[in-house]
Design a protein around this motif. Structure first.
Motif, PDB file in Angstrom:
ATOM      1  N   CYS A  77      29.399  -5.447 -46.870  1.00  0.00           N
ATOM      2  CA  CYS A  77      28.425  -5.251 -48.462  1.00  0.00           C
ATOM      3  C   CYS A  77      27.087  -5.829 -48.196  1.00  0.00           C
ATOM      4  O   CYS A  77      26.294  -5.586 -48.909  1.00  0.00           O
ATOM      5  CB  CYS A  77      29.253  -5.857 -49.606  1.00  0.00           C
ATOM      6  SG  CYS A  77      29.425  -7.640 -49.357  1.00  0.00           S
ATOM      7  N   GLY A 131      35.214  -2.163 -48.569  1.00  0.00           N
ATOM      8  CA  GLY A 131      33.865  -2.103 -47.893  1.00  0.00           C
ATOM      9  C   GLY A 131      33.119  -3.379 -48.235  1.00  0.00           C
ATOM     10  O   GLY A 131      31.952  -3.470 -48.301  1.00  0.00           O
ATOM     11  N   SER A 132      33.976  -4.603 -48.604  1.00  0.00           N
ATOM     12  CA  SER A 132      33.159  -5.752 -48.719  1.00  0.00           C
ATOM     13  C   SER A 132      32.848  -6.412 -47.644  1.00  0.00           C
ATOM     14  O   SER A 132      32.041  -7.463 -47.592  1.00  0.00           O
ATOM     15  CB  SER A 132      34.097  -6.608 -49.714  1.00  0.00           C
ATOM     16  OG  SER A 132      35.416  -6.728 -49.347  1.00  0.00           O
ATOM     17  N   ARG A 138      37.907  -4.818 -45.570  1.00  0.00           N
ATOM     18  CA  ARG A 138      37.631  -3.542 -44.935  1.00  0.00           C
ATOM     19  C   ARG A 138      37.742  -2.233 -45.780  1.00  0.00           C
ATOM     20  O   ARG A 138      36.971  -1.299 -45.862  1.00  0.00           O
ATOM     21  CB  ARG A 138      38.379  -3.393 -43.738  1.00  0.00           C
ATOM     22  CG  ARG A 138      37.812  -4.265 -42.550  1.00  0.00           C
ATOM     23  CD  ARG A 138      38.301  -3.666 -41.142  1.00  0.00           C
ATOM     24  NE  ARG A 138      38.021  -4.728 -40.233  1.00  0.00           N
ATOM     25  CZ  ARG A 138      38.585  -5.429 -39.242  1.00  0.00           C
ATOM     26  NH1 ARG A 138      39.700  -4.796 -39.171  1.00  0.00           N
ATOM     27  NH2 ARG A 138      38.103  -6.179 -38.455  1.00  0.00           N
ATOM     28  N   ILE A 163      29.504  -2.490 -52.297  1.00  0.00           N
ATOM     29  CA  ILE A 163      30.816  -2.249 -51.833  1.00  0.00           C
ATOM     30  C   ILE A 163      30.974  -0.893 -51.817  1.00  0.00           C
ATOM     31  O   ILE A 163      30.030   0.063 -51.882  1.00  0.00           O
ATOM     32  CB  ILE A 163      31.985  -3.037 -52.675  1.00  0.00           C
ATOM     33  CG1 ILE A 163      31.881  -2.704 -54.025  1.00  0.00           C
ATOM     34  CG2 ILE A 163      31.771  -4.641 -52.271  1.00  0.00           C
ATOM     35  CD1 ILE A 163      33.014  -3.145 -54.834  1.00  0.00           C
ATOM     36  N   ARG A 164      31.998  -0.493 -51.425  1.00  0.00           N
ATOM     37  CA  ARG A 164      32.456   1.095 -51.322  1.00  0.00           C
ATOM     38  C   ARG A 164      32.271   1.930 -52.687  1.00  0.00           C
ATOM     39  O   ARG A 164      32.567   0.894 -53.659  1.00  0.00           O
ATOM     40  CB  ARG A 164      34.246   1.128 -50.863  1.00  0.00           C
ATOM     41  CG  ARG A 164      34.570   2.410 -50.446  1.00  0.00           C
ATOM     42  CD  ARG A 164      35.815   2.391 -49.939  1.00  0.00           C
ATOM     43  NE  ARG A 164      36.378   3.630 -49.833  1.00  0.00           N
ATOM     44  CZ  ARG A 164      37.240   3.921 -48.723  1.00  0.00           C
ATOM     45  NH1 ARG A 164      37.893   2.818 -48.333  1.00  0.00           N
ATOM     46  NH2 ARG A 164      37.806   5.143 -48.620  1.00  0.00           N
ATOM     47  N   GLU A 165      31.826   3.048 -52.389  1.00  0.00           N
ATOM     48  CA  GLU A 165      31.404   3.646 -53.774  1.00  0.00           C
ATOM     49  C   GLU A 165      32.663   3.591 -54.760  1.00  0.00           C
ATOM     50  O   GLU A 165      32.382   3.438 -55.914  1.00  0.00           O
ATOM     51  CB  GLU A 165      31.099   4.969 -53.254  1.00  0.00           C
ATOM     52  CG  GLU A 165      29.957   5.652 -54.163  1.00  0.00           C
ATOM     53  CD  GLU A 165      29.472   7.084 -53.521  1.00  0.00           C
ATOM     54  OE1 GLU A 165      29.349   7.097 -52.179  1.00  0.00           O
ATOM     55  OE2 GLU A 165      29.302   7.890 -54.369  1.00  0.00           O
ATOM     56  N   GLU A 166      33.778   4.122 -54.364  1.00  0.00           N
ATOM     57  CA  GLU A 166      34.786   4.315 -55.235  1.00  0.00           C
ATOM     58  C   GLU A 166      35.334   2.895 -55.969  1.00  0.00           C
ATOM     59  O   GLU A 166      35.888   2.906 -56.874  1.00  0.00           O
ATOM     60  CB  GLU A 166      36.337   4.816 -54.365  1.00  0.00           C
ATOM     61  CG  GLU A 166      35.933   6.046 -53.805  1.00  0.00           C
ATOM     62  CD  GLU A 166      35.386   6.161 -52.590  1.00  0.00           C
ATOM     63  OE1 GLU A 166      34.534   5.191 -52.116  1.00  0.00           O
ATOM     64  OE2 GLU A 166      35.569   7.219 -51.775  1.00  0.00           O
TER      65      GLU A 166
END
Ligand SMILES: NC(=O)C1=CN([C@@H]2O[C@H](COP(=O)(O)OP(=O)(O)OC[C@H]3O[C@@H](n4cnc5c(N)ncnc54)[C@H](OP(=O)(O)O)[C@@H]3O)[C@@H](O)[C@H]2O)C=CC1
Ligand SMILES: CC1=C(/C=C/C(C)=C/C=C/C(C)=C/C=O)C(C)(C)CCC1
Length: 329
Positions: free
Chosen positions: A309, A305-306, A302, A245-248
């Motif tokens: 993924c 970032g899933s 969104r 998923i999104r880095e953060e």
């Protein structure tokens, strides 16, 4: 009048169980003793299956290990035996109904006793895009067969034993105990893109677990037969290698250590908890899926970032197939 009294009782029950649920977060209930239990684990050669076997043996249980892969299954048995435990291996494809029944019969004959706990853990993922026709039809079917149908063949067989006990073995009826564990996934509670086959199979496994749990509660004679649904987030076993998923967001939600995942699942099993999401934070998207409007969920997916993924996972699987590390379609 009776209706109103029933409603009052139901409301009292609802409040009681909600309070009990809250209390259980801070005060852990007593764990049950599984020493002497005969625990059958499917997919026992894999990452989580092996750890389940080791955990149960550490608690004094005897394990029956089923896997389609004889080599990895034997490796699990070796580890169990080295730790002083008892393990019995069987090479079984859980999608093959007749073979499952035959193996169950063999287990009963070989060990002279019934399986008392079952961990339906075997699972597969294609790791290719179904909607792009990258996955052959039989692979889509296989995912559904392993991740869902397999639970039926293995559990029904075990369930039949419980029924047989109740019908023919009164002393066992007096004992009235057993446990069916379904290893599903958070992807059986909420979905993401590009894994339609996997999500369908895991949602089905969740439905199987829920209906079975309700059914066992309809008969007082079965109230000693417990169920636990295990829904892990991404686990570092290699099955979903590359999924990100999104880095953060990964700072809050990292891939789970297999050992941590199984320990959490065991904690739930040992207190007869019907559902466990691992880690706990994944209860939020599960609840949000039901409560928020669809578009609101899409917006959060969104943001985190899933929604995409699975892209790096599918790419990883593609390069593995190209290197010959896994079988290409
Ligand atoms: N890893 C993850 O991120 C997550 C996994 N899960 C679920 O947890 C369970 C265990 O996964 P994990 O340990 O990571 O995966 P693994 O691939 O390491 O283990 C799965 C095991 O099941 C075996 N298996 C596959 N098909 C069959 C079959 N038809 N009959 C019997 N055994 C079979 C596999 O054999 P072989 O290797 O030969 O295929 C393997 O040994 C699965 O149900 C999975 O869906 C849930 C959430 C997250
Ligand atoms: C969809 C989704 C998320 C990501 C989920 C992922 C990446 C799950 C991976 C699960 C796996 C690999 C399960 C295997 O069985 C978040 C970030 C929780 C937010 C809510 C929606």
């Amino acid at each position: 009048m009776i209706f109103l009294m029933d409603m009052q009782m139901m409301m009292l029950d609802v409040v009681y169980f909600m309070l009990r649920g809250c209390l259980r977060i801070v005060m852990r209930p007593r764990t049950k003793d599984v020493s002497g239990e005969l625990v059958l684990i499917t997919g026992a050669g894999g990452g989580l299956g092996r750890l389940f076997a080791q955990e149960f043996v550490e608690l004094g249980a005897e394990v029956v290990l089923w896997d389609i892969n004889a080599e990895t299954n034997e490796a699990t048995a070796k580890l169990v035996r080295e730790a002083g435990g008892k393990a019995h291996t069987y090479t079984v494809d859980v999608t093959n109904r007749d073979k499952v029944y035959q193996a169950a019969d063999r287990v009963r004959k070989d060990l002279g006793r019934d399986v008392t706990m079952l961990v339906n853990n075997a699972g597969v993922v294609a790791g290719r895009r179904v909607m792009e026709r990258d996955v052959p039809d039989d692979m889509v079917e296989r995912t559904l067969k392993v991740n869902c149908h397999g639970h039926f063949w293995v559990s029904l067989e075990q369930q039949l034993q419980f029924i047989t006990k109740l019908a023919f073995l009164p002393q066992m009826k007096a004992n009235n105990h057993g446990h069916i564990v379904t290893v599903a996934s958070v992807l059986g509670l909420f979905a993401t893109a590009f894994v339609e086959d996997y999500c369908a199979s895991k949602f089905a496994a969740v439905g199987f677990h829920e209906s079975l749990t309700h059914e066992l509660l309809t008969e007082d004679d079965w109230d000693g037969v417990k169920t636990t649904l295990v829904c892990p987030y991404l686990v570092d076993t290699g099955m979903f290698e590359g999924c990100r998923i999104r880095e953060e967001a990964e700072l809050v939600l990292t891939a789970l250590e297999p050992g941590y995942c199984v320990k959490q699942a065991m904690n739930a099993i040992l207190i007869d908890q019907p559902l466990v999401c691992i880690p706990r934070i994944t209860y939020i998207p599960f609840i949000a899926r039901a409560l928020l409007p669809w578009d609101a969920n899409v917006a959060t997916y969104r943001f985190l970032g899933s929604d995409k993924c699975m892209h790096p996972f599918i790419e990883t699987m593609k390069s593995k197939a190209a290197n010959g590390a896994i079988k290409a379609a």
